[in-house]
Each structure stands twice: as structure tokens, then as C-alpha cells.
Design an enzyme around this catalytic site. Structure first.
Site, PDB file in Angstrom:
ATOM      1  N   TYR A 244      -4.577   2.280  11.701  1.00 27.64           N
ATOM      2  CA  TYR A 244      -5.383   1.165  12.195  1.00 27.64           C
ATOM      3  C   TYR A 244      -5.439  -0.009  11.216  1.00 27.64           C
ATOM      4  CZ  TYR A 244      -8.910   3.617   9.338  1.00 27.64           C
ATOM      5  OH  TYR A 244      -9.586   4.247   8.318  1.00 27.64           O
TER       6      TYR A 244
ATOM      7  N   GLY B 233      -4.063  -4.340   0.819  1.00 27.26           N
ATOM      8  CA  GLY B 233      -3.263  -3.301   0.215  1.00 27.26           C
ATOM      9  C   GLY B 233      -4.058  -2.341  -0.683  1.00 27.26           C
TER      10      GLY B 233
ATOM     11  N   SER C 224     -12.354   4.259   0.594  1.00 32.58           N
ATOM     12  CA  SER C 224     -12.161   4.403   2.036  1.00 32.58           C
ATOM     13  C   SER C 224     -12.090   5.884   2.394  1.00 32.58           C
ATOM     14  CB  SER C 224     -10.874   3.699   2.466  1.00 32.58           C
ATOM     15  OG  SER C 224     -10.951   2.304   2.194  1.00 32.58           O
TER      16      SER C 224
ATOM     17  N   CYS D 185     -10.844 -16.162   5.602  1.00 29.89           N
ATOM     18  CA  CYS D 185     -11.531 -14.872   5.725  1.00 29.89           C
ATOM     19  C   CYS D 185     -10.503 -13.758   5.724  1.00 29.89           C
ATOM     20  CB  CYS D 185     -12.347 -14.853   7.020  1.00 29.89           C
ATOM     21  SG  CYS D 185     -13.053 -13.236   7.466  1.00 29.89           S
ATOM     22  N   ASP D 186     -10.914 -12.574   5.295  1.00 27.24           N
ATOM     23  CA  ASP D 186     -10.029 -11.416   5.242  1.00 27.24           C
ATOM     24  C   ASP D 186      -9.507 -11.038   6.622  1.00 27.24           C
ATOM     25  OD1 ASP D 186      -8.828  -9.279   3.698  1.00 27.24           O
ATOM     26  OD2 ASP D 186     -10.251  -7.922   4.657  1.00 27.24           O
TER      27      ASP D 186
ATOM     28  N   CYS E  99       0.847  -1.191   0.000  1.00 27.34           N
ATOM     29  CA  CYS E  99       0.000   0.000   0.000  1.00 27.34           C
ATOM     30  C   CYS E  99       0.879   1.236   0.000  1.00 27.34           C
ATOM     31  CB  CYS E  99      -0.917   0.010   1.228  1.00 27.34           C
ATOM     32  SG  CYS E  99      -2.198   1.302   1.170  1.00 27.34           S
TER      33      CYS E  99
END
Length: 412
Positions: free
Chosen positions: A25, A71, A127, A277-278, A19
Site C-alpha cells: 500500500y 523511503g 511502522s 505536502c508528503d 526502500c
């Protein structure tokens, strides 16, 4: 060819945890540690094609949905996404459709990106944590500089190109104290779909100071709900409120955290590793690699089914007898870090907030359920189909007509 027995949504990570931002967070940045140091986190061309072929083959419905996550997926560059759609066209069966969605921080979007996204019919999740001061508290660059200006530039480009855009707002200890400021900002920028994602970070002392307090979350949702109900019903879609509406109409939750069981939203990482799962991208939840085990087998594996079923099986007694169980189902397993009053583990840290909101929205849900049932009955009458007293109610409740909507139908 065999297909998955249920719908699924895979979070594909073609750039892994890479990223351009350093959001304080973010739970995914550290996932790069799962892979050898120095290894490229870019999904190879061969792996990309293999994943696309397997996703197409496993998808059960007429529409095959791809979800590109990170990312930050735009780090791959526009050429990479041109390759994605070319491979999808190459392998798409003629009678089926393909749709694409991408979750992005928006800072790298430009005219070229948006022309591509518009042309290829992509939907984008953006986001954005609210107005500048509340967003910039945690969402920063690698150099710890604010990002709100860059995100809003990307958002405006998405609007100009009429690209479907869902705003994803992380609710944390700062913005939770300002529900009206957050919501009215989203209304001001003409957001049409808003998702609120509560932040819960684990620490040695329990939870981090950035985490949203449970009751504060409940107050945040209730305050926004009242404003939405008065001014914005039908104009702005709020994911949490949509979940209440779905249950009122007898439909299954769309949001996995509120379903009775889960396991339908796994992850395929850049190297083909499959995780349950993420929020459980951990070695113990790595079920295999799609180069070694077909994606379909991983989706239908006993381990993945057991992962999803555990969401319900491990509910404490307190939850099983709760009056809002059908709305919550205990929330996401990652947040079940508390003990109930009788000492049983598995209570969701956000329980008090969710319960406050679901009880607050109950009158709205009851009114919506009544309207929906009447509509179903009217549609049955127009079709000329007469429902017998002992027939299943046309509202879809599963009860007999005489025990459900017959009284509503006969009301003066």
C-alpha cells in the site's frame, strides 16, 4: 535574520523513495518516477549541508526539529547519520537546541544503530500494523517475504536502549476488522504512543480493496477508545484520542489533517526539491528547489499559503454546518473524494467513520473540558488574580467569564 512566521515540520527525504521493502500500500515508492531514471536518490553531502543550514536559519523557535523520512532512511547507513549530527553541531547557534526524529520500518536497526540513536537523542517512528498475521499481509520485502519478525527485533532493540518510539499503524481492510487484537498486541509489547493512519488508495473503480471502509474505521476507533478509557488513560498515548483531548482543552490540533488549514508539513526531497505536502509530492505541487529559492521563501510563498488555506476554503456546506467540524475540519484534502447528498464535491471518504468516533468520544471530551476549566480557575485563584465578570475567562475559551466558567465556579 528572518525566520518563518509559524512553526513547521519538514519531512526531509535524504534517500528519496528508496526502500528495502515493497509494502503493497506504500504511496511513496512510485515517487522515484519524478526524477530522471538512473539518478541516485541519495542526498549529496553538499545538499545535505545546505538543507541543514537553511532549516536552522528558517526555524522560528528555540528548538530546531529535523524529521528524516523516506523511503527507508536507514538505507543511507550509520556513517551518513553521523555526518548529519556533525553538520548540525557545526551550524547550531549556541543558544538553540536541535532534535531529530526518524521514521523507519525497523528492519535494518541493529546494536550500532541503536547506540547511535540513544547517544544522539533521536526519536523513532516505527511502522507496525499489529500482530504478525495482520502486519505481514501487506508489509513485505522486495521478494514478497513477511517482515514482522525483523520489525519486532528492531523494536525490541529500541526498547532496550530506551529510545523514544512512536508506533505508526496503517489501518487497512484487514486489520480494521480486529481492533482488540491490534490494540491488545500494542499493549502487550508495551507501546507507549500509537498513531493510527487510515489507508485510502485511489483506483479506477474508486478506491482499492485494501482501503479501509469508513464505518469500519469508526467502529475500530470506538472499540479501542472504550478499552483505552477503561484501562489505559495516562499509560498509553493514542494520537487520535490526544486530538480529542486537545480540542477539549481549547488547544489547536497537533495532527495536520484535523487543523483548520494545513501546509505546515512540506517535503524536501533528496535533490532539494520542495513539495507542499508528503501526500502531494506531484509535479504541480513542486514549488521550487532550495538551491535556487531559499527554504524560508518557499515556506512563506503565496503558493504554499494558498495550498494550506484551500483546506478550509474548499469545505462543502455539509462540513461547515457539521456538529463535529472543530474536531475534524474536513480531514485531509487527499481523502476528499466524495460528493455530499446535494452534489457538492469535497466530502471526505472517511467522514462517516470520523464522525462516528468523534460523537462517541464526546462525553469524555465534555468531562475533560470541565475539569480543565476548573483547574484553570483554581490556578488563577492561587495566584491571587481575581477575574471580573466581563474579563476573558481564564479557561482560554475566548468568552467572557460571566458567559463561560462563572457558573461552574459558583456551583455548590
Amino acid at each position: 535574520m528572518a525566520k518563518a512566521v509559524r512553526d513547521f515540520q519538514i519531512f526531509a527525504k535524504p534517500v528519496g523513495a528508496s526502500c528495502n521493502l515493497d509494502c503493497k500500500y506504500c504511496y511513496y515508492l512510485e515517487k522515484e518516477k519524478l526524477f530522471p531514471e538512473g539518478q541516485s536518490l541519495r542526498m549529496s553531502d553538499d545538499m545535505l549541508e545546505e538543507y541543514i543550514v537553511q532549516q536552522i536559519d528558517a526555524s522560528p523557535g528555540p528548538e530546531i526539529s529535523f524529521s528524516w523520512h523516506g523511503g527507508e532512511p536507514t538505507l543511507l547507513g550509520l556513517d551518513y547519520f553521523e555526518k548529519i549530527v556533525a553538520l548540525q553541531r557545526k551550524h547550531r547557534p549556541p543558544e538553540r537546541r536541535i532534535s531529530n526524529g526518524m521514521q523507519s520500518n525497523g528492519t535494518l536497526l541493529d546494536e550500532k544503530w541503536c547506540r547511535f540513536l540513544e547517544r544522539e537523542g533521536f526519536a523513532v517512528g516505527l511502522s507496525l500494523d499489529g500482530p504478525r498475521k495482520l502486519h505481514d499481509g501487506y508489509r513485505v520485502t522486495k521478494g514478497q517475504k513477511p517482515t514482522h519478525v525483523e520489525v519486532m527485533r528492531g523494536y525490541k532493540l529500541l526498547q532496550q536502549h530506551r529510545i523514544p518510539c512512536d508506533v505508526l499503524c496503517v489501518v487497512h481492510a484487514q486489520n480494521v476488522q480486529h481492533p482488540m487484537q491490534v490494540y491488545r498486541f500494542f499493549r502487550q509489547i508495551k507501546a507507549r504512543y500509537i498513531g493510527f493512519l487510515p489507508l485510502l488508495e485511489h483506483s479506477d473503480k474508486g478506491v482499492s480493496e485494501r482501503s479501509v471502509p469508513a464505518l469500519a474505521l469508526g467502529n475500530f476507533l470506538c472499540t479501542i477508545f472504550d478499552e483505552w478509557l477503561e484501562q489505559d488513560v495516562g499509560r498509553i498515548m493514542v494520537q487520535m484520542f490526544e486530538e480529542v483531548a486537545r480540542t477539549a482543552m481549547g488547544k489547536e490540533h497537533a495532527l495536520c489533517i484535523f487543523r483548520k488549514t494545513c501546509g505546515d508539513v512540506p517535503v524536501v526531497e533528496h535533490n532539494g526539491d520542495f513539495f507542499s505536502c508528503d501526500h502531494f509530492v506531484r509535479e504541480e505541487h513542486r514549488l521550487g528547489n532550495i538551491n535556487e529559492i531559499p527554504l524560508l521563501e518557499l515556506l512563506e510563498s503565496q503558493q504554499q499559503i494558498a495550498f494550506g488555506q484551500a483546506k478550509y476554503d474548499r469545505l462543502p456546506r455539509y462540513c461547515r454546518s457539521c456538529e463535529v467540524l472543530e474536531l475534524c475540519h474536513g480531514g485531509c484534502p487527499k481523502d476528499r473524494v466524495l460528493h455530499t447528498e446535494d452534489g457538492e464535491p469535497g466530502l471526505n471518504y472517511l467522514c462517516a467513520g470520523y464522525k462516528k468516533f468523534f460523537l462517541h468520544s464526546r462525553p469524555f471530551a465534555a468531562e475533560l473540558a470541565l475539569q480543565y476549566r476548573q483547574q484553570q480557575i483554581e490556578q488563577g485563584s492561587k495566584s491571587g488574580t481575581k477575574t471580573g465578570r466581563n474579563d476573558p475567562c481564564p479557561c482560554g475559551s475566548g468568552r467572557k467569564y460571566k458567559n463561560c466558567c462563572l457558573g461552574v465556579d459558583r456551583a455548590p
